[in-house]
Design an enzyme around this catalytic site. Sequence first.
Site, PDB file in Angstrom:
ATOM      1  N   GLY A  50       0.818  -1.217   0.000  1.00 41.13           N
ATOM      2  CA  GLY A  50       0.000   0.000   0.000  1.00 41.13           C
ATOM      3  C   GLY A  50       0.845   1.257   0.000  1.00 41.13           C
ATOM      4  O   GLY A  50       0.537   2.240  -0.683  1.00 41.13           O
ATOM      5  N   CYS A  51       1.930   1.221   0.757  1.00 35.17           N
ATOM      6  CA  CYS A  51       2.804   2.390   0.858  1.00 35.17           C
ATOM      7  C   CYS A  51       3.550   2.632  -0.457  1.00 35.17           C
ATOM      8  O   CYS A  51       3.777   3.771  -0.858  1.00 35.17           O
ATOM      9  CB  CYS A  51       3.784   2.216   2.008  1.00 35.17           C
ATOM     10  SG  CYS A  51       2.925   2.000   3.593  1.00 35.17           S
ATOM     11  N   THR A  52       3.907   1.545  -1.140  1.00 29.32           N
ATOM     12  CA  THR A  52       4.565   1.655  -2.437  1.00 29.32           C
ATOM     13  C   THR A  52       3.600   2.250  -3.463  1.00 29.32           C
ATOM     14  O   THR A  52       3.967   3.146  -4.234  1.00 29.32           O
ATOM     15  CB  THR A  52       5.071   0.266  -2.888  1.00 29.32           C
ATOM     16  OG1 THR A  52       6.010  -0.213  -1.910  1.00 29.32           O
ATOM     17  CG2 THR A  52       5.735   0.330  -4.249  1.00 29.32           C
TER      18      THR A  52
ATOM     19  N   GLY B  18       3.040   6.039  -2.583  1.00 27.40           N
ATOM     20  CA  GLY B  18       4.219   6.818  -2.956  1.00 27.40           C
ATOM     21  C   GLY B  18       4.346   6.954  -4.461  1.00 27.40           C
ATOM     22  O   GLY B  18       4.685   8.019  -4.983  1.00 27.40           O
TER      23      GLY B  18
END
Length: 158
Positions: free
Chosen positions: A44-46, A49
Amino acid sequence: MPIEVGQPVADFAATATGDTAVTLSALRGKNVIVYFYPKASTPGCTTEGGDFRDRKPAFDAANTVILGVSRDSLRAQENFKAKQDFNFDLISDQDESVCTLFDVIKLKKMYGKEHLGIERSTFLIDKDGKLANEWRGVKVTGHVDEVLAAAEALNAAH
C-alpha cells in the site's frame, strides 16, 4: 492536542533522504503535503508513494512540496526512495516527533494483535503554515487525486 484545520502547524525539524534537514518554516511560501505511511516498501505504501511520484509535476505546478513520513530508519527510507524512483523526500521519524505532532500514532490490530502504528494520513499545509486539509484513515486508491485537487484549489485561492 491535535492540529486543527485553519490553525498554524508548529514548526518541526526532521532528517530526510539525502541527509536533508527539513523544517516546516523553511518551506513557507509553498504549500506542503505531509503524508504518513505505516512502513516503507510494503504494497500500500509503495502504491501511494508511486501515485505521489507520478503526480509530482502537477503538485509542482500547484506550488506544493511533497514529504512522506514513516518511522522507518533513514537507510530504509533511502532504499525505498531509490527503488521506487521517488522524486520527493522521505522523512525518517524514528523518535515519532512528527507523528506525535500530527497525532497519527494509533492503536491498530493486525492478525488479532494490537500494536501502536501509523494511521495512513495526509495533511495539506498552506503557504502561510496553516493546516488547510487533513485526511485520516486514508484508503490509497484515488487518494492522491483528491489531495492534488485540494492543493490546486488552495494554490488558485492564493
